[in-house]
Design a protein around this motif. Structure first.
Motif, PDB file in Angstrom:
ATOM      1  N   PRO A 125       0.819  -1.220   0.000  1.00  0.00           N
ATOM      2  CA  PRO A 125       0.000   0.000   0.000  1.00  0.00           C
ATOM      3  C   PRO A 125       0.855   1.274   0.000  1.00  0.00           C
ATOM      4  O   PRO A 125       1.952   1.304   0.564  1.00  0.00           O
ATOM      5  CB  PRO A 125      -0.822  -0.131   1.274  1.00  0.00           C
ATOM      6  N   LEU A 126       0.340   2.304  -0.657  1.00  0.00           N
ATOM      7  CA  LEU A 126       1.064   3.554  -0.836  1.00  0.00           C
ATOM      8  C   LEU A 126       1.628   4.095   0.476  1.00  0.00           C
ATOM      9  O   LEU A 126       2.763   4.565   0.517  1.00  0.00           O
ATOM     10  CB  LEU A 126       0.162   4.598  -1.500  1.00  0.00           C
ATOM     11  N   GLY A 127       0.858   4.002   1.549  1.00  0.00           N
ATOM     12  CA  GLY A 127       1.306   4.536   2.837  1.00  0.00           C
ATOM     13  C   GLY A 127       2.591   3.900   3.344  1.00  0.00           C
ATOM     14  O   GLY A 127       3.315   4.498   4.130  1.00  0.00           O
ATOM     15  N   GLY A 128       2.897   2.695   2.886  1.00  0.00           N
ATOM     16  CA  GLY A 128       4.101   2.002   3.357  1.00  0.00           C
ATOM     17  C   GLY A 128       5.176   1.858   2.297  1.00  0.00           C
ATOM     18  O   GLY A 128       6.160   1.148   2.506  1.00  0.00           O
ATOM     19  N   ILE A 129       5.010   2.540   1.167  1.00  0.00           N
ATOM     20  CA  ILE A 129       5.914   2.319   0.033  1.00  0.00           C
ATOM     21  C   ILE A 129       7.359   2.686   0.363  1.00  0.00           C
ATOM     22  O   ILE A 129       8.282   1.977  -0.031  1.00  0.00           O
ATOM     23  CB  ILE A 129       5.411   3.040  -1.240  1.00  0.00           C
ATOM     24  N   LEU A 130       7.585   3.749   1.107  1.00  0.00           N
ATOM     25  CA  LEU A 130       8.960   4.128   1.435  1.00  0.00           C
ATOM     26  C   LEU A 130       9.558   3.190   2.473  1.00  0.00           C
ATOM     27  O   LEU A 130      10.742   2.851   2.403  1.00  0.00           O
ATOM     28  CB  LEU A 130       9.020   5.581   1.907  1.00  0.00           C
ATOM     29  N   ILE A 131       8.739   2.757   3.418  1.00  0.00           N
ATOM     30  CA  ILE A 131       9.207   1.838   4.464  1.00  0.00           C
ATOM     31  C   ILE A 131       9.596   0.495   3.845  1.00  0.00           C
ATOM     32  O   ILE A 131      10.544  -0.146   4.282  1.00  0.00           O
ATOM     33  CB  ILE A 131       8.105   1.637   5.536  1.00  0.00           C
ATOM     34  N   GLU A 132       8.848   0.077   2.804  1.00  0.00           N
ATOM     35  CA  GLU A 132       9.080  -1.230   2.188  1.00  0.00           C
ATOM     36  C   GLU A 132       9.817  -1.124   0.855  1.00  0.00           C
ATOM     37  O   GLU A 132       9.783  -2.052   0.046  1.00  0.00           O
ATOM     38  CB  GLU A 132       7.747  -1.950   2.025  1.00  0.00           C
ATOM     39  N   ALA A 133      10.516  -0.020   0.641  1.00  0.00           N
ATOM     40  CA  ALA A 133      11.224   0.195  -0.621  1.00  0.00           C
ATOM     41  C   ALA A 133      12.255  -0.893  -0.901  1.00  0.00           C
ATOM     42  O   ALA A 133      12.575  -1.171  -2.061  1.00  0.00           O
ATOM     43  CB  ALA A 133      11.883   1.567  -0.621  1.00  0.00           C
ATOM     44  N   ASP A 134      12.756  -1.555   0.149  1.00  0.00           N
ATOM     45  CA  ASP A 134      13.738  -2.613  -0.056  1.00  0.00           C
ATOM     46  C   ASP A 134      13.152  -3.831  -0.755  1.00  0.00           C
ATOM     47  O   ASP A 134      13.888  -4.695  -1.232  1.00  0.00           O
ATOM     48  CB  ASP A 134      14.383  -3.005   1.284  1.00  0.00           C
ATOM     49  N   LYS A 135      11.823  -3.932  -0.847  1.00  0.00           N
ATOM     50  CA  LYS A 135      11.174  -5.041  -1.550  1.00  0.00           C
ATOM     51  C   LYS A 135      11.082  -4.779  -3.054  1.00  0.00           C
ATOM     52  O   LYS A 135      10.663  -5.645  -3.815  1.00  0.00           O
ATOM     53  CB  LYS A 135       9.757  -5.265  -1.009  1.00  0.00           C
ATOM     54  N   ILE A 136      11.453  -3.575  -3.473  1.00  0.00           N
ATOM     55  CA  ILE A 136      11.305  -3.176  -4.863  1.00  0.00           C
ATOM     56  C   ILE A 136      12.631  -3.331  -5.591  1.00  0.00           C
ATOM     57  O   ILE A 136      13.665  -2.851  -5.123  1.00  0.00           O
ATOM     58  CB  ILE A 136      10.776  -1.731  -4.942  1.00  0.00           C
ATOM     59  N   SER A 172      -6.592   3.875 -10.453  1.00  0.00           N
ATOM     60  CA  SER A 172      -6.760   4.783 -11.594  1.00  0.00           C
ATOM     61  C   SER A 172      -5.456   5.333 -12.155  1.00  0.00           C
ATOM     62  O   SER A 172      -5.455   5.969 -13.198  1.00  0.00           O
ATOM     63  CB  SER A 172      -7.634   5.967 -11.177  1.00  0.00           C
ATOM     64  N   GLY A 173      -4.359   5.125 -11.453  1.00  0.00           N
ATOM     65  CA  GLY A 173      -3.076   5.656 -11.891  1.00  0.00           C
ATOM     66  C   GLY A 173      -2.585   6.828 -11.061  1.00  0.00           C
ATOM     67  O   GLY A 173      -1.440   7.257 -11.216  1.00  0.00           O
ATOM     68  N   LYS A 174      -3.422   7.350 -10.171  1.00  0.00           N
ATOM     69  CA  LYS A 174      -3.006   8.507  -9.371  1.00  0.00           C
ATOM     70  C   LYS A 174      -2.096   8.115  -8.208  1.00  0.00           C
ATOM     71  O   LYS A 174      -1.047   8.726  -8.000  1.00  0.00           O
ATOM     72  CB  LYS A 174      -4.239   9.256  -8.855  1.00  0.00           C
ATOM     73  N   ARG A 175      -2.498   7.112  -7.430  1.00  0.00           N
ATOM     74  CA  ARG A 175      -1.657   6.688  -6.301  1.00  0.00           C
ATOM     75  C   ARG A 175      -0.348   6.076  -6.781  1.00  0.00           C
ATOM     76  O   ARG A 175       0.702   6.277  -6.174  1.00  0.00           O
ATOM     77  CB  ARG A 175      -2.402   5.683  -5.409  1.00  0.00           C
ATOM     78  N   SER A 176      -0.418   5.346  -7.878  1.00  0.00           N
ATOM     79  CA  SER A 176       0.817   4.750  -8.403  1.00  0.00           C
ATOM     80  C   SER A 176       1.768   5.841  -8.889  1.00  0.00           C
ATOM     81  O   SER A 176       2.983   5.736  -8.710  1.00  0.00           O
ATOM     82  CB  SER A 176       0.520   3.732  -9.503  1.00  0.00           C
ATOM     83  N   ALA A 177       1.226   6.908  -9.474  1.00  0.00           N
ATOM     84  CA  ALA A 177       2.079   8.037  -9.884  1.00  0.00           C
ATOM     85  C   ALA A 177       2.736   8.660  -8.658  1.00  0.00           C
ATOM     86  O   ALA A 177       3.929   9.007  -8.687  1.00  0.00           O
ATOM     87  CB  ALA A 177       1.255   9.075 -10.641  1.00  0.00           C
ATOM     88  N   ALA A 178       1.989   8.798  -7.574  1.00  0.00           N
ATOM     89  CA  ALA A 178       2.550   9.337  -6.328  1.00  0.00           C
ATOM     90  C   ALA A 178       3.658   8.418  -5.808  1.00  0.00           C
ATOM     91  O   ALA A 178       4.706   8.895  -5.348  1.00  0.00           O
ATOM     92  CB  ALA A 178       1.454   9.507  -5.279  1.00  0.00           C
ATOM     93  N   ALA A 179       3.443   7.109  -5.900  1.00  0.00           N
ATOM     94  CA  ALA A 179       4.458   6.152  -5.446  1.00  0.00           C
ATOM     95  C   ALA A 179       5.725   6.276  -6.277  1.00  0.00           C
ATOM     96  O   ALA A 179       6.838   6.274  -5.743  1.00  0.00           O
ATOM     97  CB  ALA A 179       3.906   4.729  -5.508  1.00  0.00           C
ATOM     98  N   VAL A 180       5.569   6.398  -7.599  1.00  0.00           N
ATOM     99  CA  VAL A 180       6.733   6.549  -8.474  1.00  0.00           C
ATOM    100  C   VAL A 180       7.520   7.793  -8.075  1.00  0.00           C
ATOM    101  O   VAL A 180       8.747   7.751  -7.933  1.00  0.00           O
ATOM    102  CB  VAL A 180       6.304   6.609  -9.964  1.00  0.00           C
ATOM    103  N   TYR A 194       7.849   2.498 -13.707  1.00  0.00           N
ATOM    104  CA  TYR A 194       6.846   2.854 -14.708  1.00  0.00           C
ATOM    105  C   TYR A 194       5.490   2.895 -14.028  1.00  0.00           C
ATOM    106  O   TYR A 194       5.142   1.993 -13.261  1.00  0.00           O
ATOM    107  CB  TYR A 194       6.800   1.816 -15.832  1.00  0.00           C
ATOM    108  N   ASN A 195       4.718   3.920 -14.309  1.00  0.00           N
ATOM    109  CA  ASN A 195       3.353   4.023 -13.800  1.00  0.00           C
ATOM    110  C   ASN A 195       2.423   3.330 -14.784  1.00  0.00           C
ATOM    111  O   ASN A 195       2.556   3.500 -16.000  1.00  0.00           O
ATOM    112  CB  ASN A 195       2.970   5.509 -13.669  1.00  0.00           C
TER     113      ASN A 195
END
Length: 104
Positions: free
Chosen positions: A41-52, A64-72, A84-85
């Motif tokens: 989930p977006l709220g944890g994307i920075l905490i779990e960045a090591d999984k990427i 819709s592409g908005k939260r994924s753009a924020a994650a990118v 890539y979004n």
């Protein structure tokens, strides 16, 4: 920001290309329907960045592409250059390939 369309994503899946798919929707949304990506989930994307992965293309998707753009954007601040979004997100996938898929 680099983007892929749902048609490009489906082609990558059909060709068994090596990439990572990250779904940044909330867990309850992911459980409703998903494309077999890893749910972070977006709220944890920075905490779990090591999984990427940093070694292969990473496609990030949401409803819709908005939260994924924020994650990118957040992950690019950490130095990721392989992101890539998914343009239009699950709604675009539903429209293009699976009109009966429930999308929360």
């Amino acid at each position: 920001m680099k983007e892929v369309t749902v048609q490009e994503l489906k082609q990558k899946m059909d060709n068994n290309e090596d990439f990572q798919l990250i779904d940044v929707r909330e867990t309850f949304e992911y459980e409703t329907s998903n494309l077999n990506g890893e749910n972070i989930p977006l709220g944890g994307i920075l905490i779990e960045a090591d999984k990427i992965s940093t070694e292969k293309p990473v496609i990030i998707q949401c409803r819709s592409g908005k939260r994924s753009a924020a994650a990118v954007m957040q992950l690019e601040q950490l130095g990721f250059t392989n992101l890539y979004n998914l343009k239009g997100g699950m709604l675009a996938w539903q429209e293009a390939f699976d009109p009966n898929m429930p999308v929360y």
